[in-house]
Design a protein around this motif. Structure first.
Motif, PDB file in Angstrom:
ATOM      1  N   ALA A 197       0.028  -0.265   9.260  1.00 49.87           N
ATOM      2  CA  ALA A 197       1.081   0.430   8.647  1.00 49.87           C
ATOM      3  C   ALA A 197       0.852   0.796   7.044  1.00 49.87           C
ATOM      4  N   VAL A 198       1.305  -0.976   6.131  1.00 51.51           N
ATOM      5  CA  VAL A 198       0.171  -0.850   4.698  1.00 51.51           C
ATOM      6  C   VAL A 198      -0.133  -0.544   4.546  1.00 51.51           C
ATOM      7  N   SER A 199      -1.750  -0.300   5.014  1.00 52.39           N
ATOM      8  CA  SER A 199      -3.130  -0.288   4.842  1.00 52.39           C
ATOM      9  C   SER A 199      -2.930   1.345   5.103  1.00 52.39           C
ATOM     10  N   ALA A 200      -2.611   2.313   5.866  1.00 47.79           N
ATOM     11  CA  ALA A 200      -2.429   3.517   6.151  1.00 47.79           C
ATOM     12  C   ALA A 200      -2.174   4.659   5.103  1.00 47.79           C
ATOM     13  N   ALA A 201      -0.572   3.680   4.608  1.00 51.10           N
ATOM     14  CA  ALA A 201       0.461   3.694   3.151  1.00 51.10           C
ATOM     15  C   ALA A 201      -0.958   3.705   1.932  1.00 51.10           C
ATOM     16  N   ARG A 202      -2.158   3.194   1.861  1.00 50.61           N
ATOM     17  CA  ARG A 202      -2.063   2.649   0.503  1.00 50.61           C
ATOM     18  C   ARG A 202      -3.223   2.892   0.073  1.00 50.61           C
ATOM     19  N   GLN A 203      -3.850   2.384   1.315  1.00 49.80           N
ATOM     20  CA  GLN A 203      -5.670   2.125   0.775  1.00 49.80           C
ATOM     21  C   GLN A 203      -6.670   3.740   2.647  1.00 49.80           C
ATOM     22  N   ASP A 204      -5.876   4.871   2.809  1.00 50.52           N
ATOM     23  CA  ASP A 204      -6.866   5.083   3.666  1.00 50.52           C
ATOM     24  C   ASP A 204      -7.788   6.001   2.368  1.00 50.52           C
ATOM     25  N   PRO A 205      -9.061   6.200   2.004  1.00 53.87           N
ATOM     26  CA  PRO A 205      -9.438   6.873   0.728  1.00 53.87           C
ATOM     27  C   PRO A 205      -9.475   7.990   0.646  1.00 53.87           C
ATOM     28  N   ARG A 206      -9.436   8.863   2.364  1.00 58.75           N
ATOM     29  CA  ARG A 206      -9.327   9.990   2.047  1.00 58.75           C
ATOM     30  C   ARG A 206      -7.512  10.939   1.527  1.00 58.75           C
ATOM     31  N   PHE A 207      -7.564   9.893   0.672  1.00 56.41           N
ATOM     32  CA  PHE A 207      -6.064  10.092   0.075  1.00 56.41           C
ATOM     33  C   PHE A 207      -5.553   8.959  -1.384  1.00 56.41           C
ATOM     34  N   ASP A 208      -4.699   9.679  -1.918  1.00 53.80           N
ATOM     35  CA  ASP A 208      -4.158   9.043  -2.867  1.00 53.80           C
ATOM     36  C   ASP A 208      -2.837   7.842  -2.395  1.00 53.80           C
ATOM     37  N   PRO A 209      -2.421   6.894  -2.674  1.00 53.83           N
ATOM     38  CA  PRO A 209      -1.538   6.027  -2.374  1.00 53.83           C
ATOM     39  C   PRO A 209      -0.178   7.303  -1.764  1.00 53.83           C
ATOM     40  N   LEU A 210       0.638   6.843  -0.938  1.00 55.71           N
ATOM     41  CA  LEU A 210       2.131   7.217  -0.511  1.00 55.71           C
ATOM     42  C   LEU A 210       2.692   6.584  -2.057  1.00 55.71           C
ATOM     43  N   ARG A 211       3.418   7.515  -2.283  1.00 58.17           N
ATOM     44  CA  ARG A 211       5.286   7.446  -3.306  1.00 58.17           C
ATOM     45  C   ARG A 211       5.752   7.277  -3.089  1.00 58.17           C
ATOM     46  N   PRO A 212       6.730   6.748  -3.868  1.00 61.07           N
ATOM     47  CA  PRO A 212       8.036   6.447  -2.750  1.00 61.07           C
ATOM     48  C   PRO A 212       8.819   7.810  -2.830  1.00 61.07           C
ATOM     49  N   ALA A 213       7.854   9.479  -3.353  1.00 58.95           N
ATOM     50  CA  ALA A 213       9.331  10.381  -3.326  1.00 58.95           C
ATOM     51  C   ALA A 213       8.946  11.500  -2.044  1.00 58.95           C
ATOM     52  N   GLU A 214       7.960  10.318  -1.113  1.00 55.87           N
ATOM     53  CA  GLU A 214       7.599  10.961   0.304  1.00 55.87           C
ATOM     54  C   GLU A 214       7.891  10.419   1.608  1.00 55.87           C
ATOM     55  N   LEU A 215       8.625   9.277   0.447  1.00 56.88           N
ATOM     56  CA  LEU A 215       9.397   8.348   2.153  1.00 56.88           C
ATOM     57  C   LEU A 215      10.093   8.680   2.844  1.00 56.88           C
ATOM     58  N   ASP A 216      10.981  10.018   1.893  1.00 55.30           N
ATOM     59  CA  ASP A 216      11.869  11.100   3.094  1.00 55.30           C
ATOM     60  C   ASP A 216      11.510  11.735   5.012  1.00 55.30           C
TER      61      ASP A 216
END
Length: 181
Positions: A75-94
């Motif tokens: 889950a952490v890798s999907a949020a931070r390390q998927d090379p197709r996307f920028d790392p997830l930002r706090p504003a996107e969590l809601d």
């Protein structure tokens, strides 16, 4: 295979791991769980979506830790390390949707046998040389693909020509328990 409570727990563990990784706030769902009480798993993936659009998806074909730990890790890798996307930002969590896929064992198949791949039930792995691509069972359904399109798109995911599945690539199928979303 998984009870409703176990499904909700695994999704909560994945979400809490993402929140902690992005914000530094520890969530209650990461409390230790008895690994002996969970069904076995070959692999695990976590898919993150916002407003129905993919935001990250990472997993493993081989669980090397207890399932709850693997779910948190991917889950952490999907949020931070998927090379197709920028790392997830706090504003996107809601408005983040979290989906967990727990994989069964891989089974090598002859992809030319049309009865061996059931759309919506089987995921695919295609390998050739040092290339490997995986698509989860729900991907073909979400995109409205037929069997041949699913095979071709799994080849493309591996960085191979779309027809590699009928030109010597090794094809595996698997099932997955998919929940959350």
């Amino acid at each position: 295979m998984f009870t409703d409570t176990q499904q909700r727990s695994l999704v909560a563990i994945a979400r809490a791991a993402v929140v902690e990784a992005i914000t530094g706030r520890r969530g209650d769902a990461l409390a230790p769980a008895d690994p002996g009480g969970w069904p076995g798993a070959t692999g695990a993936f976590v898919t993150l979506k916002r407003q129905g659009r993919l935001r990250g998806c990472i997993g493993t074909l081989e669980c090397r830790r207890p399932l709850v730990e693997e779910i948190a890790r991917v889950a952490v890798s999907a949020a931070r390390q998927d090379p197709r996307f920028d790392p997830l930002r706090p504003a996107e969590l809601d408005d983040l949707d979290v989906e967990v896929s727990v994989l069964g064992p891989l089974e090598e198949i002859d992809p030319r046998d049309p009865g061996l791949i059931e759309i919506g039930r089987h995921g695919l792995v295609v390998e050739q040389g040092d290339r490997r691509g995986l698509l989860l069972p729900q991907v073909a359904t979400e995109w409205g693909w037929d069997r041949d399109q699913f095979l071709s798109q799994t080849c493309v995911k591996a960085g191979l020509p779309p027809d590699s599945w009928c030109r010597g690539a090794t094809v595996y199928r698997f099932t997955a328990d998919v929940f959350g979303g």
